[in-house]
Design a protein around this motif. Sequence first.
Motif, PDB file in Angstrom:
ATOM      1  N   LEU A  49     -19.000 -47.226  -6.640  1.00 26.95           N
ATOM      2  CA  LEU A  49     -18.514 -45.850  -6.670  1.00 26.95           C
ATOM      3  C   LEU A  49     -17.203 -45.739  -5.896  1.00 26.95           C
ATOM      4  O   LEU A  49     -16.251 -45.089  -6.361  1.00 26.95           O
ATOM      5  N   ILE A  50     -17.131 -46.366  -4.718  1.00 26.66           N
ATOM      6  CA  ILE A  50     -15.907 -46.324  -3.915  1.00 26.66           C
ATOM      7  C   ILE A  50     -14.746 -46.954  -4.691  1.00 26.66           C
ATOM      8  O   ILE A  50     -13.622 -46.438  -4.681  1.00 26.66           O
ATOM      9  N   CYS A  51     -15.010 -48.041  -5.386  1.00 30.93           N
ATOM     10  CA  CYS A  51     -13.955 -48.718  -6.151  1.00 30.93           C
ATOM     11  C   CYS A  51     -13.456 -47.869  -7.323  1.00 30.93           C
ATOM     12  O   CYS A  51     -12.348 -48.096  -7.827  1.00 30.93           O
ATOM     13  N   SER A  52     -14.283 -46.912  -7.773  1.00 32.60           N
ATOM     14  CA  SER A  52     -13.897 -46.066  -8.907  1.00 32.60           C
ATOM     15  C   SER A  52     -13.054 -44.867  -8.488  1.00 32.60           C
ATOM     16  O   SER A  52     -12.577 -44.122  -9.353  1.00 32.60           O
ATOM     17  N   PHE A  53     -12.851 -44.665  -7.171  1.00 32.33           N
ATOM     18  CA  PHE A  53     -11.997 -43.570  -6.705  1.00 32.33           C
ATOM     19  C   PHE A  53     -10.553 -43.867  -7.108  1.00 32.33           C
ATOM     20  O   PHE A  53     -10.135 -45.026  -7.198  1.00 32.33           O
ATOM     21  N   SER A  54      -9.778 -42.805  -7.314  1.00 31.52           N
ATOM     22  CA  SER A  54      -8.435 -42.922  -7.895  1.00 31.52           C
ATOM     23  C   SER A  54      -7.543 -43.951  -7.215  1.00 31.52           C
ATOM     24  O   SER A  54      -7.015 -44.862  -7.866  1.00 31.52           O
ATOM     25  N   ARG A  55      -7.366 -43.830  -5.916  1.00 40.40           N
ATOM     26  CA  ARG A  55      -6.430 -44.730  -5.233  1.00 40.40           C
ATOM     27  C   ARG A  55      -6.974 -46.160  -5.172  1.00 40.40           C
ATOM     28  O   ARG A  55      -6.196 -47.126  -5.231  1.00 40.40           O
ATOM     29  N   HIS A  59      -5.222 -49.732  -6.448  1.00 40.19           N
ATOM     30  CA  HIS A  59      -5.091 -50.947  -5.632  1.00 40.19           C
ATOM     31  C   HIS A  59      -5.706 -52.161  -6.337  1.00 40.19           C
ATOM     32  O   HIS A  59      -5.190 -53.285  -6.223  1.00 40.19           O
ATOM     33  N   LEU A  60      -6.806 -51.936  -7.071  1.00 43.44           N
ATOM     34  CA  LEU A  60      -7.557 -53.046  -7.674  1.00 43.44           C
ATOM     35  C   LEU A  60      -7.197 -53.285  -9.137  1.00 43.44           C
ATOM     36  O   LEU A  60      -7.715 -54.219  -9.756  1.00 43.44           O
ATOM     37  N   GLY A  61      -6.323 -52.440  -9.680  1.00 40.44           N
ATOM     38  CA  GLY A  61      -5.931 -52.615 -11.086  1.00 40.44           C
ATOM     39  C   GLY A  61      -7.070 -52.360 -12.052  1.00 40.44           C
ATOM     40  O   GLY A  61      -7.207 -53.082 -13.049  1.00 40.44           O
ATOM     41  N   PRO A  71     -16.322 -54.310 -12.413  1.00 42.95           N
ATOM     42  CA  PRO A  71     -16.900 -55.664 -12.494  1.00 42.95           C
ATOM     43  C   PRO A  71     -17.591 -56.076 -11.185  1.00 42.95           C
ATOM     44  O   PRO A  71     -17.157 -55.687 -10.096  1.00 42.95           O
ATOM     45  N   GLU A  72     -18.659 -56.870 -11.306  1.00 42.86           N
ATOM     46  CA  GLU A  72     -19.416 -57.312 -10.122  1.00 42.86           C
ATOM     47  C   GLU A  72     -18.559 -58.167  -9.203  1.00 42.86           C
ATOM     48  O   GLU A  72     -18.689 -58.081  -7.969  1.00 42.86           O
ATOM     49  N   ASP A  73     -17.713 -59.013  -9.795  1.00 41.61           N
ATOM     50  CA  ASP A  73     -16.910 -59.882  -8.940  1.00 41.61           C
ATOM     51  C   ASP A  73     -15.894 -59.074  -8.121  1.00 41.61           C
ATOM     52  O   ASP A  73     -15.515 -59.464  -7.010  1.00 41.61           O
ATOM     53  N   THR A  74     -15.453 -57.898  -8.659  1.00 40.05           N
ATOM     54  CA  THR A  74     -14.547 -57.027  -7.907  1.00 40.05           C
ATOM     55  C   THR A  74     -15.295 -56.407  -6.732  1.00 40.05           C
ATOM     56  O   THR A  74     -14.763 -56.334  -5.619  1.00 40.05           O
ATOM     57  N   VAL A  75     -16.540 -55.969  -6.957  1.00 38.61           N
ATOM     58  CA  VAL A  75     -17.365 -55.389  -5.881  1.00 38.61           C
ATOM     59  C   VAL A  75     -17.591 -56.435  -4.787  1.00 38.61           C
ATOM     60  O   VAL A  75     -17.483 -56.131  -3.582  1.00 38.61           O
ATOM     61  N   GLU A  76     -17.877 -57.668  -5.197  1.00 41.85           N
ATOM     62  CA  GLU A  76     -18.103 -58.739  -4.230  1.00 41.85           C
ATOM     63  C   GLU A  76     -16.852 -59.018  -3.405  1.00 41.85           C
ATOM     64  O   GLU A  76     -16.920 -59.212  -2.179  1.00 41.85           O
ATOM     65  N   LYS A  96     -23.201 -51.956  -0.864  1.00 39.48           N
ATOM     66  CA  LYS A  96     -23.002 -50.634  -0.248  1.00 39.48           C
ATOM     67  C   LYS A  96     -22.126 -50.746   0.984  1.00 39.48           C
ATOM     68  O   LYS A  96     -22.019 -51.816   1.598  1.00 39.48           O
ATOM     69  N   VAL A  97     -21.501 -49.618   1.352  1.00 36.90           N
ATOM     70  CA  VAL A  97     -20.653 -49.557   2.530  1.00 36.90           C
ATOM     71  C   VAL A  97     -20.939 -48.264   3.284  1.00 36.90           C
ATOM     72  O   VAL A  97     -21.310 -47.247   2.695  1.00 36.90           O
ATOM     73  N   GLY A  98     -20.767 -48.301   4.618  1.00 36.87           N
ATOM     74  CA  GLY A  98     -20.990 -47.106   5.429  1.00 36.87           C
ATOM     75  C   GLY A  98     -20.256 -47.204   6.757  1.00 36.87           C
ATOM     76  O   GLY A  98     -19.592 -48.208   7.051  1.00 36.87           O
ATOM     77  N   ARG A  99     -20.358 -46.155   7.577  1.00 31.93           N
ATOM     78  CA  ARG A  99     -19.714 -46.119   8.888  1.00 31.93           C
ATOM     79  C   ARG A  99     -20.541 -46.925   9.901  1.00 31.93           C
ATOM     80  O   ARG A  99     -21.760 -47.029   9.804  1.00 31.93           O
TER      81      ARG A  99
END
Length: 426
Positions: A49-55, A59-61, A71-76, A96-99
């Motif tokens: 979900l974080i990778c799908s945000f606009s900016r 950055h990730l193309g 793609p899973e390899d991008t998440v990894e 997942k990611v968090g503070r």
Amino acid sequence: MVAKQLDEETVKKVIRQVEFYFSDSNLPRDNFLKNTITESEDGMVSLALICSFSRMRGHLGLGDAKAEDVPEDTVEAVAETLKNSTTLKISEDGKKVGRTTELPKEEVAIEQLDSRTIAASPIEYDVKLEEVESFFGQSAKVNSVRLPRHVGDKRVFCGTALVEFSCEEDATKILTQSLTFRGAELALKPKKEFDEQRAKEEEAESTRRNMLQNRKNSPQEEEYPKGLIVAFKLKSTTSEDPSVEKGNEVKLETEGKPDSMELGTEDKKESSPENEEKTETKKLSADMYKDNKDVVLREDLKSVFQKFGTVKYIDFKMGEESGYIRFEEAEGSQKARAAAVLAEEGGLIVKNYVAILDTVTGEAEKEYWNMLRGQEKFRGNNKGNWSRGGGKNNRGGRQFNGKNNRSRDNNNSGNRPNKFHKVAAA
């Protein structure tokens, strides 16, 4: 399978961007992300979900990819990158990611954020976040830059940049400096002042939009004045046929004429070459009939109706049996109708006639005003060539198809007006 590798520049951008998403600078005002964290059991958010945000997509193309399309390899690769952050943590499965720390109470976090943020203007519309960040970064450490949208048009930048520094002291120091950006001297003020001005602009914009919506939803009848017009029909109070004037067998051409007309031979035929005697035509004015009780003029109507209020216009032609009185105020028409109802004759006395009154409301009233405005528009487009009727011999005035419409015989030949009685009232 070999994990995807991110280049050094992308790594820096990804770490900075995700740290910003979860920072005290962004999270208190980012309702979507804040609610997503609150709804999760462990306080963490899907990396896809974080990778799908606009900016992040930039950055990730990733183009316009949605969370399920990342793609899973991008998440990894992003998960491995974020393990180097001191403010973020990655789940054991790397998805997942968090503070690393708990978010302060919202009101406290917002107060602290505002205290270390300044508003700078004017900033040109085509500016980039990185350019503003780099400019102010020369004076102090910058946490974030925001470019708010215009209140009246959310598609464009409003011209004021909000710059958040690492601490309140740096922000206070910047406010005392004289800075020039792209050749323009900047006006610097605390974010609190910007918010107050913004609130006023939003209130004004909301009021403007509501007014436009109300106008759009208002019924069409509000577009013309109400209650100014009264219709009348003339009814003779005598049994005598006034079509022939005593001592004068000549009929008057009066239907559709204004208060002046021509008197002449019945057909106005041209004389033959053998007959050189010309037909004499005399101009008769309304003055000739002012004392004739069987001929109703505009002035007669005005003298009666002006007792009830200022008469703006009398829509009537001598020889017709009906017409309209337009008052300046609705009160005038109301008084006239009331007087007509109370009169024993059932209407208002005008010479040898009773003017029977009727209201002009609803569609009839609307049609009258539309007709009137249409003629005024026509008049404006035909300056110098406009007349009240069709042509020289067809002086019919305003025609109206609403209630109590006056009747006209349009079967004239040769564009000659009908021969008609002095007054054609029933």
